[in-house]
Each structure stands twice: as C-alpha cells, then as structure tokens.
Write a protein that holds these residues in place. Structure first.
Motif, PDB file in Angstrom:
ATOM      1  N   TYR A   1       6.492  90.543 115.837  1.00 40.73           N
ATOM      2  CA  TYR A   1       6.664  89.650 114.693  1.00 40.73           C
ATOM      3  C   TYR A   1       7.303  90.358 113.497  1.00 40.73           C
ATOM      4  O   TYR A   1       7.021  91.537 113.234  1.00 40.73           O
ATOM      5  N   ASP A   2       8.120  89.617 112.783  1.00 41.93           N
ATOM      6  CA  ASP A   2       8.507  90.039 111.445  1.00 41.93           C
ATOM      7  C   ASP A   2       7.245  90.033 110.594  1.00 41.93           C
ATOM      8  O   ASP A   2       6.366  89.189 110.768  1.00 41.93           O
ATOM      9  N   MET A   3       7.165  90.964 109.653  1.00 44.47           N
ATOM     10  CA  MET A   3       5.960  91.103 108.843  1.00 44.47           C
ATOM     11  C   MET A   3       6.258  90.829 107.370  1.00 44.47           C
ATOM     12  O   MET A   3       7.383  91.000 106.903  1.00 44.47           O
TER      13      MET A   3
ATOM     14  N   ALA B   1       7.725  89.803 100.015  1.00 47.85           N
ATOM     15  CA  ALA B   1       8.660  90.652 100.746  1.00 47.85           C
ATOM     16  C   ALA B   1       8.424  90.499 102.239  1.00 47.85           C
ATOM     17  O   ALA B   1       7.288  90.274 102.663  1.00 47.85           O
ATOM     18  N   SER B   2       9.488  90.619 103.005  1.00 49.59           N
ATOM     19  CA  SER B   2       9.358  90.565 104.456  1.00 49.59           C
ATOM     20  C   SER B   2      10.288  91.594 105.093  1.00 49.59           C
ATOM     21  O   SER B   2      11.304  91.993 104.502  1.00 49.59           O
ATOM     22  N   VAL B   3       9.909  92.004 106.294  1.00 50.49           N
ATOM     23  CA  VAL B   3      10.714  92.967 107.035  1.00 50.49           C
ATOM     24  C   VAL B   3      10.735  92.549 108.495  1.00 50.49           C
ATOM     25  O   VAL B   3       9.700  92.223 109.081  1.00 50.49           O
ATOM     26  N   THR B   4      11.925  92.517 109.076  1.00 45.88           N
ATOM     27  CA  THR B   4      12.052  92.140 110.473  1.00 45.88           C
ATOM     28  C   THR B   4      11.648  93.308 111.373  1.00 45.88           C
ATOM     29  O   THR B   4      11.471  94.443 110.909  1.00 45.88           O
ATOM     30  N   ILE B   5      11.564  93.038 112.651  1.00 39.17           N
ATOM     31  CA  ILE B   5      11.255  94.095 113.615  1.00 39.17           C
ATOM     32  C   ILE B   5      12.307  95.194 113.526  1.00 39.17           C
ATOM     33  O   ILE B   5      12.001  96.385 113.640  1.00 39.17           O
ATOM     34  N   GLY B   6      13.518  94.801 113.276  1.00 33.33           N
ATOM     35  CA  GLY B   6      14.611  95.762 113.196  1.00 33.33           C
ATOM     36  C   GLY B   6      14.741  96.465 111.857  1.00 33.33           C
ATOM     37  O   GLY B   6      15.563  97.370 111.716  1.00 33.33           O
ATOM     38  N   GLY B   7      13.960  96.032 110.860  1.00 30.07           N
ATOM     39  CA  GLY B   7      13.966  96.709 109.578  1.00 30.07           C
ATOM     40  C   GLY B   7      14.728  96.029 108.466  1.00 30.07           C
ATOM     41  O   GLY B   7      14.797  96.549 107.350  1.00 30.07           O
TER      42      GLY B   7
END
Length: 114
Positions: free
Chosen positions: A32-34, A49-55
C-alpha cells in the motif's frame, strides 16, 4: 488486526522540528501507499502527506516545503520529518494507508507552542 504504532510527537516551539515514525504491519506496508494524517480539535482528519511504494510523494499545500515523508521498506516504517513548525500544525498525527482504509492507531500528539 491491523495496527499502526506512531511515535515521535511532543511539545516544540514555533520554528522547531520533529520527526515522526510509524511502524506498520508488513502485510500492509509492502503493498500500500502510505500516508500521514492529522486531526486538530474540532476539525476533520486530513491527509498531510503520502508516499507510494516506489517513493513518490505528495503533500497538502499547508505543509509543502516544510514536511518530508519517507518510507523504509526494509523496516516497514514510514517517517514524517517536520520543520519550521507552526502553531497551526498542532494536532494528533496518525499514519495509515494513503486512503485511510485501515483501523486507526492511537496517534502521536504534536503541540507547537511558545
């Protein structure tokens, strides 16, 4: 049962910095994106703020340029580096998937005051 454990909050003066950490279950963190959310008294919870699995990262306009979200996929941990803190950043901070679909943890309180 999914459980997020947030830490790192505290009392800080305006202009100060804090680094929040959130340990997440690996089964969730890996797919999951966090996101970091906050809720001030009398206000709705908001995604800051959010961050994908890829950053890849996204920020609310109110924190852009001051907050930095990151994730350590080896430690199943997501961080929120907060700088130039303002009194209006005072809130309980929570992590969750970026869409906030899981049970909320207890959060960590951030208070910005002189």
């Amino acid at each position: 049962q999914v459980q997020f454990v947030e830490s790192g909050g505290g009392l800080v003066q305006p202009g100060g910095s804090l680094r929040l950490s959130c340990a997440a279950p690996g089964s969730i963190f890996k797919i999951y994106d966090m996101g970091w959310f906050r809720q001030a008294p009398g206000k709705q919870r908001e995604l800051v703020a959010s961050v994908t699995i890829g950053g890849s990262t996204k920020y609310a306009d109110s924190v852009k340029g001051r907050f930095t979200i990151s994730r350590d996929n080896a430690k199943n941990t997501v961080y929120l580096q907060m700088t130039t803190l303002k009194p209006e950043d005072t809130a309980m901070y929570y992590c969750n998937s970026a869409r906030g679909i899981f049970r909320w943890g207890q959060g960590t309180q951030v208070t910005v005051s002189s």
